[in-house]
Design a protein around this motif. Structure first.
Motif, PDB file in Angstrom:
ATOM      1  N   PRO A   9      37.565  36.001  32.370  1.00 33.21           N
ATOM      2  CA  PRO A   9      38.987  36.283  32.151  1.00 33.21           C
ATOM      3  C   PRO A   9      39.562  36.960  33.389  1.00 33.21           C
ATOM      4  O   PRO A   9      38.934  37.861  33.938  1.00 33.21           O
ATOM      5  CB  PRO A   9      38.987  37.251  30.960  1.00 33.21           C
ATOM      6  CG  PRO A   9      37.633  37.849  30.923  1.00 33.21           C
ATOM      7  CD  PRO A   9      36.696  36.902  31.600  1.00 33.21           C
ATOM      8  N   HIS A  11      43.031  38.697  35.188  1.00 31.29           N
ATOM      9  CA  HIS A  11      44.411  39.164  35.166  1.00 31.29           C
ATOM     10  C   HIS A  11      44.680  39.846  36.498  1.00 31.29           C
ATOM     11  O   HIS A  11      44.094  40.875  36.791  1.00 31.29           O
ATOM     12  CB  HIS A  11      44.615  40.128  33.995  1.00 31.29           C
ATOM     13  CG  HIS A  11      45.986  40.705  33.928  1.00 31.29           C
ATOM     14  ND1 HIS A  11      47.106  39.924  33.761  1.00 31.29           N
ATOM     15  CD2 HIS A  11      46.418  41.974  34.023  1.00 31.29           C
ATOM     16  CE1 HIS A  11      48.173  40.704  33.739  1.00 31.29           C
ATOM     17  NE2 HIS A  11      47.787  41.949  33.904  1.00 31.29           N
ATOM     18  N   GLU A  13      43.808  38.956  39.671  1.00 35.06           N
ATOM     19  CA  GLU A  13      42.522  39.106  40.366  1.00 35.06           C
ATOM     20  C   GLU A  13      42.484  38.323  41.678  1.00 35.06           C
ATOM     21  O   GLU A  13      41.420  37.925  42.131  1.00 35.06           O
ATOM     22  CB  GLU A  13      41.369  38.651  39.459  1.00 35.06           C
ATOM     23  CG  GLU A  13      41.225  39.388  38.147  1.00 35.06           C
ATOM     24  CD  GLU A  13      40.601  40.781  38.308  1.00 35.06           C
ATOM     25  OE1 GLU A  13      40.360  41.205  39.458  1.00 35.06           O
ATOM     26  OE2 GLU A  13      40.362  41.427  37.278  1.00 35.06           O
ATOM     27  N   ASP A  43      44.999  34.921  32.723  1.00 33.59           N
ATOM     28  CA  ASP A  43      45.710  35.570  31.629  1.00 33.59           C
ATOM     29  C   ASP A  43      47.047  36.119  32.121  1.00 33.59           C
ATOM     30  O   ASP A  43      47.228  37.316  32.258  1.00 33.59           O
ATOM     31  CB  ASP A  43      44.814  36.696  31.085  1.00 33.59           C
ATOM     32  CG  ASP A  43      45.412  37.391  29.880  1.00 33.59           C
ATOM     33  OD1 ASP A  43      46.299  36.808  29.241  1.00 33.59           O
ATOM     34  OD2 ASP A  43      44.989  38.515  29.586  1.00 33.59           O
ATOM     35  N   ASP A  96      35.968  41.328  38.424  1.00 27.14           N
ATOM     36  CA  ASP A  96      35.993  42.338  39.490  1.00 27.14           C
ATOM     37  C   ASP A  96      34.607  42.714  40.014  1.00 27.14           C
ATOM     38  O   ASP A  96      34.442  43.723  40.673  1.00 27.14           O
ATOM     39  CB  ASP A  96      36.725  43.588  39.004  1.00 27.14           C
ATOM     40  CG  ASP A  96      36.109  44.148  37.737  1.00 27.14           C
ATOM     41  OD1 ASP A  96      35.054  43.652  37.330  1.00 27.14           O
ATOM     42  OD2 ASP A  96      36.684  45.092  37.171  1.00 27.14           O
ATOM     43  N   GLN A  98      32.225  43.991  38.559  1.00 25.17           N
ATOM     44  CA  GLN A  98      31.585  45.143  37.929  1.00 25.17           C
ATOM     45  C   GLN A  98      30.362  44.692  37.146  1.00 25.17           C
ATOM     46  O   GLN A  98      29.498  45.479  36.830  1.00 25.17           O
ATOM     47  CB  GLN A  98      32.564  45.857  36.994  1.00 25.17           C
ATOM     48  CG  GLN A  98      33.478  46.816  37.726  1.00 25.17           C
ATOM     49  CD  GLN A  98      34.274  47.671  36.768  1.00 25.17           C
ATOM     50  OE1 GLN A  98      35.005  47.157  35.934  1.00 25.17           O
ATOM     51  NE2 GLN A  98      34.132  48.973  36.887  1.00 25.17           N
ATOM     52  N   ARG A 200      34.843  48.430  40.649  1.00 25.82           N
ATOM     53  CA  ARG A 200      35.681  47.254  40.876  1.00 25.82           C
ATOM     54  C   ARG A 200      35.783  46.979  42.385  1.00 25.82           C
ATOM     55  O   ARG A 200      36.012  47.901  43.171  1.00 25.82           O
ATOM     56  CB  ARG A 200      37.038  47.592  40.262  1.00 25.82           C
ATOM     57  CG  ARG A 200      38.157  46.679  40.567  1.00 25.82           C
ATOM     58  CD  ARG A 200      39.379  47.129  39.780  1.00 25.82           C
ATOM     59  NE  ARG A 200      39.438  46.444  38.493  1.00 25.82           N
ATOM     60  CZ  ARG A 200      39.803  45.175  38.360  1.00 25.82           C
ATOM     61  NH1 ARG A 200      40.129  44.474  39.415  1.00 25.82           N
ATOM     62  NH2 ARG A 200      39.837  44.611  37.177  1.00 25.82           N
ATOM     63  N   SER A 205      42.251  48.298  37.948  1.00 25.63           N
ATOM     64  CA  SER A 205      41.967  48.099  36.543  1.00 25.63           C
ATOM     65  C   SER A 205      43.284  47.869  35.816  1.00 25.63           C
ATOM     66  O   SER A 205      44.281  48.528  36.085  1.00 25.63           O
ATOM     67  CB  SER A 205      41.259  49.311  35.961  1.00 25.63           C
ATOM     68  OG  SER A 205      41.209  49.185  34.560  1.00 25.63           O
ATOM     69  N   SER A 206      43.275  46.897  34.886  1.00 31.08           N
ATOM     70  CA  SER A 206      44.524  46.557  34.221  1.00 31.08           C
ATOM     71  C   SER A 206      44.834  47.471  33.047  1.00 31.08           C
ATOM     72  O   SER A 206      45.797  47.253  32.338  1.00 31.08           O
ATOM     73  CB  SER A 206      44.478  45.122  33.719  1.00 31.08           C
ATOM     74  OG  SER A 206      44.030  44.268  34.727  1.00 31.08           O
TER      75      SER A 206
HETATM   76  N1  UDP Z   1      41.704  41.148  31.987  1.00 27.54           N
HETATM   77  C1  UDP Z   1      42.384  40.103  31.371  1.00 27.54           C
HETATM   78  N2  UDP Z   1      43.582  40.355  30.733  1.00 27.54           N
HETATM   79  C2  UDP Z   1      44.127  41.607  30.681  1.00 27.54           C
HETATM   80  C3  UDP Z   1      43.409  42.663  31.284  1.00 27.54           C
HETATM   81  C4  UDP Z   1      42.206  42.406  31.928  1.00 27.54           C
HETATM   82  O1  UDP Z   1      41.932  38.966  31.393  1.00 27.54           O
HETATM   83  O2  UDP Z   1      45.208  41.762  30.114  1.00 27.54           O
HETATM   84  C5  UDP Z   1      40.423  40.881  32.681  1.00 27.54           C
HETATM   85  C6  UDP Z   1      40.362  41.364  34.123  1.00 27.54           C
HETATM   86  O3  UDP Z   1      40.861  40.413  35.007  1.00 27.54           O
HETATM   87  C7  UDP Z   1      38.879  41.578  34.314  1.00 27.54           C
HETATM   88  C8  UDP Z   1      38.410  42.014  32.938  1.00 27.54           C
HETATM   89  O4  UDP Z   1      39.405  41.581  32.017  1.00 27.54           O
HETATM   90  O5  UDP Z   1      38.209  40.389  34.674  1.00 27.54           O
HETATM   91  C9  UDP Z   1      38.205  43.508  32.847  1.00 27.54           C
HETATM   92  O6  UDP Z   1      39.406  44.157  33.215  1.00 27.54           O
HETATM   93  P1  UDP Z   1      39.431  45.486  34.059  1.00 27.54           P
HETATM   94  O7  UDP Z   1      38.447  45.428  35.185  1.00 27.54           O
HETATM   95  O8  UDP Z   1      40.854  45.722  34.402  1.00 27.54           O
HETATM   96  O9  UDP Z   1      38.955  46.519  32.963  1.00 27.54           O
HETATM   97  P2  UDP Z   1      37.906  47.726  33.150  1.00 27.54           P
HETATM   98  O10 UDP Z   1      36.744  47.185  33.927  1.00 27.54           O
HETATM   99  O11 UDP Z   1      38.655  48.769  33.869  1.00 27.54           O
HETATM  100  O12 UDP Z   1      37.552  48.075  31.735  1.00 27.54           O
END
Ligand code: UDP
Ligand code: MG
Length: 320
Positions: A9, A11, A13, A43, A96, A98, A200, A205-206
């Protein structure tokens, strides 16, 4: 030849994709004994993510992308991915980096040994603020104590799912999704693998605290109805106390008479009870809101484009 899908997924990126893609190519080229499929879900990105995906697709047919018509959130983006992947199993990773793609061969090894849901467990949580770490641990405690299913801490969406799990998840079409709870709900043979979560690589982060809070509420309400029981229990306890207090006041009035007094007691009682009532209404409201949303029975997501084709009839190919 078995086919492995990787679901990503995305968003906003555009900066991570050029770093992620070479890693995935390394992985795929290192395991030619499998057929590979990359399924990117765009997304509703506001940056050049879609252009980046089209560019990758033009040179590599293993790259597939679903372009959603707006931002639906990661949970729904993953559902779209579940619908479109064609592999015998699927690995979900973040864009990202991670979630290190270097761990995937190990996930596959366990899958080959007969496990259906091989999930990666973080040893560390990567760079995160102290507050977010605290809140997140607290959330898992609350969730665990209020439900029958095992909720795994430090386990995210980074996992390999067999086709049987994918099909089970596809049957769960609720629109307020808490996928982490669904993995435990569907059951199947599970296996954990530990990994070190990095930071990341690019972009941001979204999630902000408001979204995390609402995600936490979603998690609790879609996973368990325990809060409703809590308001029942609190209501019962308060009524019991009120009854005892009533007896006390009554006897006191009989013995000593009742010169008007007790203004503070009254105010405290009214405010306290009012507060509890509003809280309980709020809890009920959360669930009713969810019922309302589910009864509208809308499609969970809308696809604008799939692999360079404009999608006119939603979900047409998904009859399964
Ligand atoms: N993502 C998405 N839609 C959203 C928010 C995040 O598809 O509305 C994706 C984002 O691109 C990433 C993954 O979900 O691949 C995890 O997001 P993020 O790294 O922002 O979250 P964190 O690692 O901080 O929990
Ligand atoms: Mg991340």
């Amino acid at each position: 030849m078995k086919k492995i899908s990787i679901l990503i997924p995305c968003h906003n990126e555009e900066k991570s994709l050029p770093l992620l893609y070479p890693e995935l190519v390394k992985l795929m080229d290192g395991h030619p004994d499998y057929e590979w499929e990359l399924m990117f879900v765009n997304d509703g990105s506001k940056d050049g993510t879609l252009q980046e995906l089209k560019r990758l697709r033009a040179t590599d047919q293993r790259v597939n992308y679903i372009d959603l018509s707006r931002n639906f959130g990661k949970e729904v983006a993953m559902l779209a991915g579940f619908d479109y992947v064609t592999g015998d199993c699927m690995v979900i990773i973040d864009a990202d980096l991670q979630h290190p793609p270097t761990l995937i061969p190990e996930l596959i090894r366990w899958w080959e040994q007969g496990y259906d849901d091989v999930y990666a467990k973080r040893k560390t949580r990567g760079k995160e603020s102290w507050l977010r770490k605290r809140l997140s641990l607290r959330f898992y405690k609350i969730l665990q104590s209020s439900s029958r299913f095992e909720v795994l801490q430090n386990v995210g969406d980074f996992r390999l799912l067999d086709r049987c799990c994918i099909n089970a998840l596809r049957k769960m079409r609720e629109s307020e999704r808490y996928t982490k709870g669904m993995y435990s709900w569907i059951g199947f043979k599970k296996k954990d693998v530990e990994f070190e979560q990095g930071d990341r690589v690019a972009g941001e982060s979204s999630w902000n605290y408001r979204q995390l809070f609402s995600f936490a509420i979603d998690g609790i309400t879609s996973f368990t109805s325990a809060p409703l029981r809590i308001s029942t229990v609190v209501g019962f306890v308060v009524s019991l106390l009120a009854f005892l207090y009533m007896i006390y006041v009554f006897i006191k009035a009989l013995i000593w008479g009742d010169p008007v007094q007790g203004y503070p007691t009254l105010v405290i009682l009214i405010l306290f009870l009012g507060g509890i009532q509003l809280l309980s209404l709020g809890i009920i409201g959360e669930y009713i809101g969810r019922i309302y949303n589910e009864t509208k029975n809308r499609p969970d997501y809308i696809v604008r484009e799939f692999n360079d084709d404009k999608v006119v009839n939603q979900l047409e190919k998904l009859k399964d």
